[in-house]
Scaffold this active site. Structure first.
Site, mmCIF file in Angstrom:
data_model
loop_
_atom_site.group_PDB
_atom_site.id
_atom_site.type_symbol
_atom_site.label_atom_id
_atom_site.label_comp_id
_atom_site.label_asym_id
_atom_site.label_seq_id
_atom_site.Cartn_x
_atom_site.Cartn_y
_atom_site.Cartn_z
ATOM 1 N N LEU A 20 0.761 -1.157 -0.077
ATOM 2 C CA LEU A 20 -0.208 0.006 0.000
ATOM 3 C C LEU A 20 0.962 1.309 -0.149
ATOM 4 O O LEU A 20 1.736 1.512 0.991
ATOM 5 C CB LEU A 20 -0.996 0.158 1.184
ATOM 6 C CG LEU A 20 -1.784 -1.331 1.457
ATOM 7 C CD1 LEU A 20 -2.684 -0.910 2.671
ATOM 8 C CD2 LEU A 20 -2.342 -1.753 0.354
ATOM 9 N N GLY A 23 -1.156 6.714 -0.061
ATOM 10 C CA GLY A 23 -1.496 7.506 1.195
ATOM 11 C C GLY A 23 -0.685 8.873 0.751
ATOM 12 O O GLY A 23 0.430 8.972 0.093
ATOM 13 N N ARG A 27 1.045 13.440 7.907
ATOM 14 C CA ARG A 27 1.592 13.684 9.066
ATOM 15 C C ARG A 27 3.219 13.900 8.738
ATOM 16 O O ARG A 27 4.005 14.518 9.561
ATOM 17 C CB ARG A 27 1.749 12.756 10.049
ATOM 18 C CG ARG A 27 0.478 12.257 10.589
ATOM 19 C CD ARG A 27 0.084 11.042 11.259
ATOM 20 N NE ARG A 27 -0.403 9.985 10.358
ATOM 21 C CZ ARG A 27 -0.546 8.788 10.555
ATOM 22 N NH1 ARG A 27 -0.451 8.335 11.758
ATOM 23 N NH2 ARG A 27 -0.930 8.042 9.841
ATOM 24 N N GLY A 90 -8.882 4.777 2.469
ATOM 25 C CA GLY A 90 -8.768 3.919 3.546
ATOM 26 C C GLY A 90 -8.025 2.721 3.103
ATOM 27 O O GLY A 90 -7.754 2.309 1.812
ATOM 28 N N ASN A 179 -0.726 -3.731 15.788
ATOM 29 C CA ASN A 179 -0.940 -4.321 14.448
ATOM 30 C C ASN A 179 0.289 -3.669 13.625
ATOM 31 O O ASN A 179 0.449 -2.448 13.556
ATOM 32 C CB ASN A 179 -2.285 -3.834 13.924
ATOM 33 C CG ASN A 179 -2.193 -4.078 12.295
ATOM 34 O OD1 ASN A 179 -1.593 -4.754 11.578
ATOM 35 N ND2 ASN A 179 -3.098 -3.096 11.542
ATOM 36 N N ASN A 236 5.595 7.531 9.959
ATOM 37 C CA ASN A 236 4.287 8.352 9.570
ATOM 38 C C ASN A 236 4.783 9.947 9.973
ATOM 39 O O ASN A 236 4.010 10.709 9.262
ATOM 40 C CB ASN A 236 3.342 7.950 10.575
ATOM 41 C CG ASN A 236 2.666 6.606 10.361
ATOM 42 O OD1 ASN A 236 2.334 6.540 9.252
ATOM 43 N ND2 ASN A 236 2.727 5.850 11.164
ATOM 44 N N LYS A 360 38.761 14.281 -12.602
ATOM 45 C CA LYS A 360 37.811 13.684 -13.350
ATOM 46 C C LYS A 360 37.969 13.269 -14.564
ATOM 47 O O LYS A 360 38.545 13.571 -15.509
ATOM 48 C CB LYS A 360 36.743 14.984 -13.731
ATOM 49 C CG LYS A 360 35.235 14.997 -14.123
ATOM 50 C CD LYS A 360 34.982 15.607 -15.218
ATOM 51 C CE LYS A 360 35.652 15.593 -16.446
ATOM 52 N NZ LYS A 360 35.331 16.369 -17.746
ATOM 53 N N ASN A 386 55.315 11.784 -12.047
ATOM 54 C CA ASN A 386 55.213 12.451 -10.993
ATOM 55 C C ASN A 386 54.595 13.670 -11.469
ATOM 56 O O ASN A 386 54.933 14.430 -12.329
ATOM 57 C CB ASN A 386 56.625 12.939 -10.280
ATOM 58 C CG ASN A 386 56.493 13.861 -9.227
ATOM 59 O OD1 ASN A 386 56.252 13.351 -8.295
ATOM 60 N ND2 ASN A 386 56.545 15.113 -9.431
ATOM 61 N N SER A 415 56.443 21.608 -10.937
ATOM 62 C CA SER A 415 55.457 22.268 -10.394
ATOM 63 C C SER A 415 54.866 23.130 -11.223
ATOM 64 O O SER A 415 55.643 24.011 -12.153
ATOM 65 C CB SER A 415 55.681 22.644 -8.975
ATOM 66 O OG SER A 415 55.986 21.826 -8.054
HETATM 67 C C1 UD1 Z 1 -2.219 1.469 9.999
HETATM 68 C C2 UD1 Z 1 -3.189 0.333 10.414
HETATM 69 C C3 UD1 Z 1 -2.922 0.100 11.847
HETATM 70 C C4 UD1 Z 1 -1.415 -0.123 11.976
HETATM 71 C C5 UD1 Z 1 -0.500 0.865 11.258
HETATM 72 C C6 UD1 Z 1 0.757 -0.070 11.109
HETATM 73 C C7 UD1 Z 1 -5.246 0.846 9.257
HETATM 74 C C8 UD1 Z 1 -6.609 1.302 9.173
HETATM 75 N N1 UD1 Z 1 -4.560 1.090 9.950
HETATM 76 O O1 UD1 Z 1 -2.225 2.674 10.342
HETATM 77 O O2 UD1 Z 1 -3.817 -0.504 12.334
HETATM 78 O O3 UD1 Z 1 -1.056 -0.280 13.350
HETATM 79 O O4 UD1 Z 1 -0.844 1.249 9.690
HETATM 80 O O5 UD1 Z 1 1.834 1.013 10.726
HETATM 81 O O6 UD1 Z 1 -5.015 0.093 8.340
HETATM 82 N N2 UD1 Z 1 -2.672 3.920 2.255
HETATM 83 C C9 UD1 Z 1 -3.271 3.608 1.034
HETATM 84 N N3 UD1 Z 1 -4.362 4.444 0.677
HETATM 85 C C10 UD1 Z 1 -5.263 4.749 1.621
HETATM 86 C C11 UD1 Z 1 -4.760 4.954 2.920
HETATM 87 C C12 UD1 Z 1 -3.536 4.693 3.060
HETATM 88 O O7 UD1 Z 1 -2.609 3.300 -0.115
HETATM 89 O O8 UD1 Z 1 -6.426 5.402 1.295
HETATM 90 C C13 UD1 Z 1 -1.425 3.480 2.382
HETATM 91 C C14 UD1 Z 1 -0.290 4.510 2.845
HETATM 92 O O9 UD1 Z 1 0.372 4.919 1.666
HETATM 93 C C15 UD1 Z 1 0.416 3.650 3.767
HETATM 94 C C16 UD1 Z 1 -0.195 2.383 4.431
HETATM 95 O O10 UD1 Z 1 -1.430 2.471 3.240
HETATM 96 O O11 UD1 Z 1 1.577 3.193 3.038
HETATM 97 C C17 UD1 Z 1 -0.697 2.774 5.701
HETATM 98 O O12 UD1 Z 1 -1.463 4.105 5.741
HETATM 99 P P1 UD1 Z 1 -1.098 4.961 7.114
HETATM 100 O O13 UD1 Z 1 -2.302 5.985 6.808
HETATM 101 O O14 UD1 Z 1 0.058 5.159 7.539
HETATM 102 O O15 UD1 Z 1 -1.867 4.143 8.110
HETATM 103 P P2 UD1 Z 1 -1.530 4.201 9.840
HETATM 104 O O16 UD1 Z 1 -2.224 5.049 10.499
HETATM 105 O O17 UD1 Z 1 0.009 3.983 9.949
HETATM 106 MG MG MG Z 2 1.501 4.163 8.615
#
Ligand code: UD1
Ligand code: MG
Length: 471
Positions: A20, A23, A27, A90, A179, A236, A360, A386, A415
């Protein structure tokens, strides 16, 4: 579909991975997509993909969305397929974007922001998942500060659900088992339960973590695999990014020391994962070894050396403050202090490049020396030469083109010499100090090209007569 593809698709235990990376990384407060932020020198997503490949994934799917053009430019050359998540609704919605219905076999789902994950960890999780014949597994860890991680909720020890920190009660927030964001599932489990996930939570997002409770309610076999807290190191925000970098450099330093590399202070020695260093070599503090750099054995890298994509032989001295990029230094040579070797420079065996010397695109022969204050560019220099202090190859001409300087073997360059390229100097030549050499010099000749010294004796003028003062 070709015949072969069909056969492959039918194989049991085929391993797919979904990473994934769509996102925004709000943050991080940075315009760069989160998964491209560098951890110990490389974009964090690269590390996750490398580990996945090494763990045996044959079907690698990266979910892209925010900043996708940039993310694709990094991940596609690594041979993965990108799937677009149009809106970041999500993590469950992101997994859906991977078109899970086209996958067969087992699927590992990972967040792209966990750069410390290693192939060995992933392999272990898959083995456990398969041994236990699970439908779904989540990798958990017990950490000191669970912060924003999703909490692993159990009832009488049995896994029940994952609750996100934002949705958790004060009691749930006290749980320290979290998790890690790594899940393993049968492809058909994903296809069945992903569409059932709702966004009834504080963030109004579709959480992949809800798979756990949904599957448990339906009597699927769901397992929590406990891993070491390092698997939980996610990124994050900028503080976590710096922390992950520190941990990765530390891990590399420890491994190098296990393999017999000497370090004065491993905490301030920055060696990227891809670098190789031979046993018996010494790394001083504040050295940066990057990219495809390879260092031989019994070589000493003194403080404040920066080196990328370079190859250093055995028993070489790279002295303090030197800067090397795509350079090759053969065995028993010495470089620096304060030398700069730019791309496509090769230093021969037992050669010496001293302080404030820049090179270079230079081939610098065996046992040759350029001890001080010199610029050599686009040059081929023979053995046992040299190069005197202050020598310059004038390689860049008014036509904005670069020209070659070729110097034979055993040449002595006095030199403060300038070689106006293109120019060729034969073997065994002597060049007088302060020469500006504009014509080729044949072997064994002496070349001097400077204004002749003129001596005028008794030249000091007499002091002018002082005017007499008026009384
Ligand atoms: C997530 C988990 C959390 C876990 C944590 C571990 C969920 C709801 N929560 O939280 O339980 O403890 O990871 O690090 O899954 N992303 C997408 N599309 C989206 C949202 C996120 O691709 O719509 C990707 C982000 O780029 C990232 C990953 O999913 O690589 C996790 O997203 P992030 O927002 O960091 O989740 P956490 O709040 O860390
Ligand atoms: Mg995360």
């Amino acid at each position: 579909m070709a015949k072969n593809d069909k056969k492959e698709a039918a194989e049991p235990n085929k391993l797919a991975m979904i990473i994934l990376a769509a996102g925004k990384g709000t943050r991080m407060k940075s315009p760069l997509p989160k998964v491209l932020h560098p951890v110990a020198g490389r974009p964090m997503i690269e590390k996750v993909i490398q580990a996945s490949k090494k763990a045996g994934a044959t079907d690698l799917r990266v979910i892209v969305g925010h900043g996708q053009a940039l993310v694709r430019s990094v991940v596609e050359p690594m041979g993965v397929s990108c799937f677009v998540q149009e809106n970041q609704l999500g993590t469950a919605d992101a997994v859906k974007a991977a078109q899970v219905e086209t996958i067969e076999g087992d699927v590992v789902i990972m967040n792209g922001d966990h750069p410390l994950i290693e192939a060995e960890d992933i392999k272990k999780f898959i083995t456990l998942f398969r041994e236990e014949k699970c439908d779904l597994a989540v990798v958990t860890a017990v950490v000191k500060k669970p912060g924003e991680f999703g909490r692993i909720v159990r009832h009488k020890g049995d896994l029940k659900a994952i609750v996100e920190a934002k949705d958790a009660s004060a009691d749930t927030l006290k749980i320290r088992e979290i998790n890690t964001g790594i899940y393993i599932a049968k492809a058909e489990t994903l296809a069945e339960y992903l569409p059932q996930i709702k966004n009834h939570n504080a963030k109004k997002e579709f959480y992949v973590t809800d798979l756990i409770s949904l599957c448990i309610e339906d009597d699927c076999k769901v397992m929590a695999i406990k891993a070491s807290p390092k698997v939980a190191v996610g990124v994050n925000n900028q503080q976590e990014l710096a922390h992950a970098t520190k941990l990765l450099f530390k891990r590399k330093a420890l491994r190098l020391m296990e393999d017999g590399v000497l370090m004065i202070d491993p905490a301030s020695t920055y060696v990227e994962e891809s670098v190789e260093v031979g046993a018996g070599s010494v790394l001083f503090p504040n050295t940066f070894l990057r990219g495809s750099t390879k260092v031989g054995s019994f070589t000493v890298i003194e403080p404040h050396v920066f080196m990328s994509d370079s190859e250093i032989g055995d028993s070489v001295q790279v002295r303090a403050g030197s800067y090397l990029e795509q350079a090759i230094v053969h065995s028993r040579a010495s470089v620096g202090p304060y030398a700069r070797l730019r791309p496509q420079t090769t230093i021969g065996e037992e050669a010496h490049v001293g302080n404030f010397v820049e090179m270079k695109k230079v081939k610098f022969g065996k046992k040759s020396k350029a001890g001080h204050l010199t610029y050599l560019g686009d040059a081929e220099i023979g053995e046992d030469v040299n190069i005197g202090c202050g020598t310059i190859t004038c390689n860049y001409a008014a036509d904005k083109k670069k020209y070659q300087t070729k110097i034979g073997n055993r040449v002595f360059v006095g030199s403060d010499t300038q070689f106006v390229a293109p120019i060729e100097i034969g073997d065994d030549v002597v060049i007088g100090s302060g020469s500006t050499i504009t014509k080729n010099v044949p072997a064994k000749a002496l070349a001097v090209a400077r204004g002749k010294q003129v001596i005028k004796e008794n030249y000091t003028p007499k002091a002018p007569a002082q005017p007499k003062s008026e009384e």
